[in-house]
Design a protein around this motif. Structure first.
Motif, PDB file in Angstrom:
ATOM      1  N   VAL A 180       0.770  -1.199   0.180  1.00  0.00           N
ATOM      2  CA  VAL A 180      -0.084  -0.099   0.140  1.00  0.00           C
ATOM      3  C   VAL A 180       0.862   1.101  -0.047  1.00  0.00           C
ATOM      4  CG1 VAL A 180      -1.774  -1.156   1.221  1.00  0.00           C
ATOM      5  CG2 VAL A 180      -0.059   0.198   2.544  1.00  0.00           C
ATOM      6  N   ASN A 225     -10.502  -7.414   3.107  1.00  0.00           N
ATOM      7  CA  ASN A 225     -10.072  -6.147   2.864  1.00  0.00           C
ATOM      8  C   ASN A 225      -8.787  -6.353   1.823  1.00  0.00           C
ATOM      9  OD1 ASN A 225      -8.112  -3.618   3.193  1.00  0.00           O
ATOM     10  ND2 ASN A 225     -10.025  -3.308   4.416  1.00  0.00           N
ATOM     11  N   ARG A 238      -8.458  -4.986  -1.964  1.00  0.00           N
ATOM     12  CA  ARG A 238      -7.273  -4.056  -2.365  1.00  0.00           C
ATOM     13  C   ARG A 238      -6.506  -4.577  -3.615  1.00  0.00           C
ATOM     14  NH1 ARG A 238      -3.649  -4.315   1.345  1.00  0.00           N
ATOM     15  NH2 ARG A 238      -4.705  -5.304   3.151  1.00  0.00           N
ATOM     16  N   TYR A 288      -1.890  -0.498  -3.654  1.00  0.00           N
ATOM     17  CA  TYR A 288      -3.198   0.352  -3.377  1.00  0.00           C
ATOM     18  C   TYR A 288      -2.972   1.432  -2.570  1.00  0.00           C
ATOM     19  CZ  TYR A 288      -7.779   0.731  -1.564  1.00  0.00           C
ATOM     20  OH  TYR A 288      -9.108   1.133  -1.401  1.00  0.00           O
TER      21      TYR A 288
END
Length: 698
Positions: free
Chosen positions: A622, A681, A685, A695
């Motif tokens: 991320v 989750n 993503r 992400y």
């Protein structure tokens, strides 16, 4: 910055405002309410007439006005309507037959418009089989040709709508005696295909922006009546009083609709020529024909485009635009009143919260720019989506925001900032307990210095504690906070960590300084997991203590490894042993990211690889808020099957070459653990990775 830390800034700002005193607080509340009303009713705040005794010397003896917010709102509405209007080629459904200035010169008669010409033209046009004819002319005073015109109108095969107005709704265009004559004229058409239709337009504030209101004593407006007479009553927008849609021609100087001089239908010799008659018929047959004036100084109308383009079209063109809008079914949706109130409340709330934040960096300017761009941009986006934005504030939102923000900031500045800063400085003089023995043995450590170290950093925060603190007495807040920090401090100390600082209910700790040990990584990792468990026990303890206490959330933990500068920083009167550097910020952002990731403990790959433990499961890559470089995530999962951890590692590698296969692998693992929200989750993503393979967290 975590959500709870941001809440701490808000609480501090609120304390500043509150300490300004009850009178200042009451004034601030009053200004915020006024800001809310401005943000909601800015369209209705009129311009103000400046009294003559307040004018500057030399001002002319005329009415002078200071612009109101309503003027600004209408100007912004005109701007966005013009900028976002469609560009179209000539609309072949409508033709305008006009008296223009050259027609009047040829007829040697200017006003009223020659009805003999109209009668002869109507006979020719009727023979060319239009769908309907609309006459935007008031027959409100006698002419010698009236009998001829009435005879022609009564004989019309085509549905013909004749302009009507009355003194009650068009007092600027007609007087009572003219209305009497007009009604007598129209009464003679009873029983024929010619019937009255209202030519009234809504010129509120001097500009035709909206459809005319529906008046029970008036016949339908001209365009509606024409569509109904042509058998298209379902397209007439019954009951609609929203904004008028105007459009631009696709090519400059090209008319929006077919336009013919009425003179074209009056020369018998010319009409005998087959090619000419065929050309004219092509412009009339099957179309809606509007007849009226297109004269330079007569019946010109200001529209939403006028202030931008400097052009005032004839009223006949506006009726054509109304017909085109109905034929296209472009009945623009209105914004509900409750939505406007909600937006006004959101604007003012945003201003108040922004005013409470005690930010001293460039971030506040980015926040302000983003908010202002949103307030201006939302009406443009709505207009672009075909929403009726007449009545949607833009200037009002800005003005309301500025008023509320200024009120809060002013109150905060007036409070006892000196006393608060003194209290904060006094508390900051206490050194962490872990440093006491080291300082007793080595007093030179009190000297101001810093050195670069490789640290394992832990940052944790308690979700929901700030919210709970608003609902319980301060004494209880202090009791619970001390209990919570005691629990977490014991966990850190038991695992050999150094407590860097407390920030409200947040705890910052590190391993690797002042003394580094080989197992610092494992200690820090186990501590992070143990802190989450201690937080869960604290939740149970609070719930058992008093069931009426608001529920608090889980403890979120962020773990990162990296370089930092560690040492004593400050001055002669205040020092603090602390660590500074990007690794501290990254740990904080990892803690905050848990909320978006549906997880509790999250570490960077740099941390996990140096921990010496094999309980980590890869959780994707991320871009953290406020960071440019992506971070590879690892989550401690000692009870998670090793086979599934290996599959997640395989899926992470696949995201770089075959994302679809990676998604399938993660879906299979998630299906075996349906209660694991963090896996759900992760699946989301991986399906929504950016071009860089990471992400981006919002």
């Amino acid at each position: 910055m975590s959500e709870d830390r941001q809440d701490t800034l808000l609480i501090r700002g609120w304390r500043n405002v509150r300490e300004a005193g009850p009178r200042r607080l009451a004034l601030t509340a009053l200004l915020v309410v006024i800001a809310l009303l401005v943000a909601r009713y800015s369209w209705d705040i009129p311009a103000e007439i400046v009294p003559r005794d307040m004018r500057t010397q030399g001002a002319e003896d005329v009415d002078l006005k200071t612009p109101g917010t309503g003027d600004a709102e209408r100007a912004l509405y005109d701007l966005r309507s013009s900028l976002l209007a469609d560009r179209i080629e000539q609309d072949e459904r409508i033709t305008m037959v006009v008296y223009d200035d050259q027609t009047l010169i040829n007829a040697r008669k200017r006003s009223p418009l020659d009805r003999g010409m109209l009668a002869r033209a109507l006979q020719v046009i009727d023979d060319m089989e239009p769908k309907a004819i609309g006459i935007d002319i008031l027959f409100d005073q006698p002419q010698d040709e009236d009998a001829e015109l009435i005879e022609v109108l009564r004989a019309m095969e085509t549905p013909t709508l004749v302009g009507y107005a009355n003194f009650a709704t068009n007092e600027d265009d007609i007087v009572y005696d003219q209305q009497v004559y007009l009604e007598d004229f129209l009464a003679q058409l009873d029983g024929s295909n010619a019937r009255p239709a209202s030519i009234r337009l809504d010129n509120t504030h001097g500009v035709t922006r909206r459809w005319p209101s529906i008046e029970p004593d008036l016949p339908p407006v001209l365009g509606r009546a024409m569509l109904s007479a042509a058998g298209e009553g379902e397209r007439t927008f019954p009951g609609y009083e929203g904004s008028l849609r105007y459009r631009h021609p696709a090519f400059e100087n090209e008319p929006m609709y077919g336009r013919l001089q009425i003179d074209n239908f009056l020369d018998p010799a010319l009409m005998e020529i087959p090619e000419v008659r065929a050309m004219l018929r092509d412009q009339i047959e099957g179309r809606y024909v509007l007849i009226g004036g297109d004269i330079i100084d007569y019946d010109r109308v200001q529209t939403t485009f006028s202030s931008v383009l400097g052009e005032n079209p004839p009223g006949l063109r506006v009726h054509a635009d109304m017909i085109a809008q109905m034929l296209d079914g472009d009945r623009r949706g209105r914004v509900a009143d409750i939505t406007l109130w909600a937006m006004a409340l959101l604007v003012v709330t945003t201003a108040v919260l922004t005013g409470l934040l005690e930010w001293g960096s460039w971030r506040i300017y980015l926040l302000l720019a983003a908010q202002f761009a949103t307030f201006i941009g939302v009406p443009f986006v709505m207009e672009w989506q075909g929403v009726d934005t007449y009545g949607v504030p833009a200037a009002g939102w800005l003005l309301g925001w500025i008023l509320a923000f200024s009120a809060v900031v002013s109150a905060a500045r007036a409070s006892g900032a000196v006393q608060r800063n003194f209290a904060q400085g006094a508390l900051g003089k206490y050194l962490p307990k872990e440093m006491a023995e080291e300082i007793l043995e080595h007093p030179q450590l009190l000297s101001l210095h810093g050195e670069k170290k490789e640290l394992f950093v832990l940052f944790c925060d308690l979700e929901g504690f700030t919210k709970m603190s608003h609902a319980i007495p301060p004494e209880m807040v202090a009791k619970l906070l001390n209990r919570y920090l005691d629990l977490l401090s014991d966990v850190v100390l038991d695992h050999g960590g150094v407590i860097d600082k407390f920030v409200g209910d947040a705890v910052v700790a590190f391993w690797g300084a002042p003394i580094a040990r080989k197992d610092d990584g494992e200690r820090a990792a186990r501590c992070g997991y143990a802190i989450w468990q201690a937080g869960e026990r604290f939740r149970e303890e609070v719930a058992a203590m008093d069931p009426n206490l608001p529920k608090i959330g889980k403890t979120r933990v962020g773990l990162h490894w990296g370089e930092a500068v560690v040492g004593n920083f400050g001055g002669d009167n205040r020092i603090q042993y602390t660590a500074l550097g990007d690794s501290m910020n990254t740990a904080a952002r990892l803690e905050a990211a848990n909320k978006a990731l549906d997880s509790s403990v999250m570490a960077s790959r740099e941390f996990a690889e140096r921990s010496g433990l094999d309980w980590w499961r890869p959780m994707g890559c991320v871009v953290l808020r406020g960071r440019a470089q992506p971070v590879e995530l690892m989550e401690p999962a000692p009870d998670f099957p090793k086979s599934d951890r290996d599959l997640l590692a395989q899926a992470y590698k696949l995201t770089r070459s075959d994302n679809a296969s990676a998604v399938q692998v993660i879906r299979d693992v998630a299906n075996r653990h349906p209660a694991d929200r963090a896996l759900e989750n992760l699946l989301y993503r991986v399906r929504n990775l950016s071009d860089g393979g990471a992400y981006v967290l919002g």
